[in-house]
Design a protein around this motif. Structure first.
Motif, PDB file in Angstrom:
ATOM      1  N   VAL A  21      -1.432  57.053  27.556  1.00  0.00           N
ATOM      2  CA  VAL A  21      -2.694  57.052  26.800  1.00  0.00           C
ATOM      3  C   VAL A  21      -3.251  58.468  26.702  1.00  0.00           C
ATOM      4  O   VAL A  21      -3.740  58.892  25.652  1.00  0.00           O
ATOM      5  CB  VAL A  21      -3.724  56.099  27.463  1.00  0.00           C
ATOM      6  N   LEU A  22      -3.166  59.211  27.802  1.00  0.00           N
ATOM      7  CA  LEU A  22      -3.691  60.576  27.792  1.00  0.00           C
ATOM      8  C   LEU A  22      -2.854  61.513  26.909  1.00  0.00           C
ATOM      9  O   LEU A  22      -3.391  62.425  26.289  1.00  0.00           O
ATOM     10  CB  LEU A  22      -3.762  61.130  29.213  1.00  0.00           C
ATOM     11  N   LEU A  23      -1.535  61.278  26.847  1.00  0.00           N
ATOM     12  CA  LEU A  23      -0.658  62.152  26.063  1.00  0.00           C
ATOM     13  C   LEU A  23      -0.614  61.785  24.586  1.00  0.00           C
ATOM     14  O   LEU A  23      -0.499  62.655  23.731  1.00  0.00           O
ATOM     15  CB  LEU A  23       0.754  62.136  26.642  1.00  0.00           C
ATOM     16  N   TRP A  24      -0.653  60.497  24.294  1.00  0.00           N
ATOM     17  CA  TRP A  24      -0.541  60.043  22.909  1.00  0.00           C
ATOM     18  C   TRP A  24      -1.745  59.184  22.553  1.00  0.00           C
ATOM     19  O   TRP A  24      -2.082  58.255  23.258  1.00  0.00           O
ATOM     20  CB  TRP A  24       0.732  59.217  22.699  1.00  0.00           C
ATOM     21  N   ASP A  25      -2.320  59.468  21.421  1.00  0.00           N
ATOM     22  CA  ASP A  25      -3.492  58.716  20.974  1.00  0.00           C
ATOM     23  C   ASP A  25      -3.118  57.351  20.407  1.00  0.00           C
ATOM     24  O   ASP A  25      -3.977  56.533  20.158  1.00  0.00           O
ATOM     25  CB  ASP A  25      -4.257  59.511  19.898  1.00  0.00           C
ATOM     26  N   ARG A  26      -1.844  57.093  20.213  1.00  0.00           N
ATOM     27  CA  ARG A  26      -1.419  55.845  19.592  1.00  0.00           C
ATOM     28  C   ARG A  26      -1.484  54.649  20.541  1.00  0.00           C
ATOM     29  O   ARG A  26      -1.471  53.514  20.097  1.00  0.00           O
ATOM     30  CB  ARG A  26      -0.004  55.976  19.063  1.00  0.00           C
ATOM     31  N   VAL A  27      -1.509  54.895  21.818  1.00  0.00           N
ATOM     32  CA  VAL A  27      -1.579  53.800  22.793  1.00  0.00           C
ATOM     33  C   VAL A  27      -3.054  53.499  23.042  1.00  0.00           C
ATOM     34  O   VAL A  27      -3.796  54.373  23.489  1.00  0.00           O
ATOM     35  CB  VAL A  27      -0.877  54.184  24.122  1.00  0.00           C
TER      36      VAL A  27
END
Length: 141
Positions: A21-27
């Motif tokens: 979640v912190l690395l990718w906004d898609r989750v």
């Protein structure tokens, strides 16, 4: 031991999803809360379920085990087929004074493991099975 293992697995899974979640906004962030709820339920239900299902017994002629959660597996290892009997203590099991006994046979299905045994019970079982298997005629093949 099974409760602690389930909690550790749950913490690891939640940490991985949090990192995603912190690395990718898609989750979506709500998935962390959902996974945490699932992991709490998992840690509460699965160890008790395993305890209710997993069984073992030895007789003069064979070792019997039952394992499984969704699908049950019952295995029988005749004394004449036993090749080795092993004793192991993993780090988590050692914290709780528990051990695993693994019985290797000539079966294509692989070895039979009995997990979560009290250390003294496991040592006695190893000694007993070794003597019984040695006393039976046959070459364990």
């Amino acid at each position: 031991m099974w409760h602690l293992s389930a909690v550790v697995e749950g913490v690891f899974a939640v940490a991985l999803l949090t990192g995603a979640v912190l690395l990718w906004d898609r989750v979506p962030a709500w998935t962390i809360a959902a996974l945490a709820v699932v992991q709490v339920g998992w840690a509460a239900v699965v160890p008790r379920w395993r305890y209710l299902v997993h069984r073992w017994e030895t007789t003069e002629t064979a070792v019997y085990t039952q394992t499984g959660w969704w699908a049950r597996e019952r295995r029988i290892a005749p004394m004449s087929r036993i090749q080795t009997v092993d004793y192991a203590e993993g780090p988590v099991a050692r914290l709780f004074g528990l051990a695993r006994v693994t019985i290797t046979t000539a079966s294509a299905a692989g070895a039979i493991s009995i997990d979560g045994l009290d250390r003294d019970t496991a040592r006695r079982l190893v000694d007993d099975l070794t003597l019984r298997a040695d006393a039976v005629e046959g070459d364990a093949t």
